[in-house]
Design a protein around this motif. Structure first.
Motif, PDB file in Angstrom:
ATOM      1  N   TRP A 192     -10.843  -4.382  -8.084  1.00 35.65           N
ATOM      2  CA  TRP A 192     -10.038  -4.243  -6.871  1.00 35.65           C
ATOM      3  C   TRP A 192      -9.122  -3.031  -6.879  1.00 35.65           C
ATOM      4  O   TRP A 192      -8.371  -2.824  -5.943  1.00 35.65           O
ATOM      5  N   ARG A 216       0.389  -6.553  -3.120  1.00 34.05           N
ATOM      6  CA  ARG A 216      -0.977  -7.054  -3.262  1.00 34.05           C
ATOM      7  C   ARG A 216      -1.040  -8.471  -3.818  1.00 34.05           C
ATOM      8  O   ARG A 216      -2.089  -9.093  -3.823  1.00 34.05           O
ATOM      9  N   ASN A 246      -7.202 -10.794  -1.283  1.00 34.44           N
ATOM     10  CA  ASN A 246      -7.628 -10.544  -2.657  1.00 34.44           C
ATOM     11  C   ASN A 246      -8.292 -11.760  -3.287  1.00 34.44           C
ATOM     12  O   ASN A 246      -9.147 -11.614  -4.157  1.00 34.44           O
TER      13      ASN A 246
END
Length: 155
Positions: A33, A84, A93
């Motif tokens: 990611w 995040r 995510n």
């Protein structure tokens, strides 16, 4: 000095530094990611024959599949302050984590094993830094092929 490395350096720093004294390795975050190094940095490192040492190949723990809510972080965990790991970003995510779990299930691997296997396919010039292990996690049984399905369903 025979060898030196850089950490979190941009191409604008790597190239001139390498001209003065060959850079041995660069350390920067890289995982499923966090892939922004693929566009400019990895090609430059390969051109200059500089090794790459990615840290956080498990995405600061998120790609292990063990973290499913923000409440899974301790109260003083720094991740609670990073975008995040909070709100809509955290939810988005988790979709990546779900994909990693799905791929892992197909091959009989945990999300962590799947993620590390992926990063090891990125090139022979990449040597990831394995995650640090706390004393508590050393006491937790590690998933094996025989118990990985049970472990995955408990997360």
């Amino acid at each position: 000095m025979l060898q030196f490395g850089l950490s979190e350096a941009s191409p604008a720093t790597i190239r001139p530094a390498h001209a003065v004294l060959p850079v041995t390795a660069l350390q920067t975050e890289y995982s499923l990611w966090t892939r922004d190094v693929e566009e400019e940095i990895l090609p430059l490192l390969r051109e200059l024959r500089v090794g790459f040492v990615p840290y956080s190949p498990l995405g600061h723990g998120i790609l292990t599949g063990q973290i499913r809510t923000v409440e899974d972080f301790a109260d003083d965990d720094w991740r609670k302050t990073k975008p995040r790991f909070t709100g809509e970003n955290f939810t988005r995510n988790l979709r990546i984590v779900d994909e990693v779990q799905s791929v892992g299930a197909e091959i009989g691997a945990t999300p962590a094993q799947t993620t590390l296997a992926w990063i090891l396919t990125r090139g022979d010039d990449i040597a990831p830094i394995p995650p640090a292990v706390s004393p508590e996690s050393r006491r937790t049984p590690r998933p094996t092929p025989s118990n990985s399905a049970q472990t995955s369903s408990n997360t």
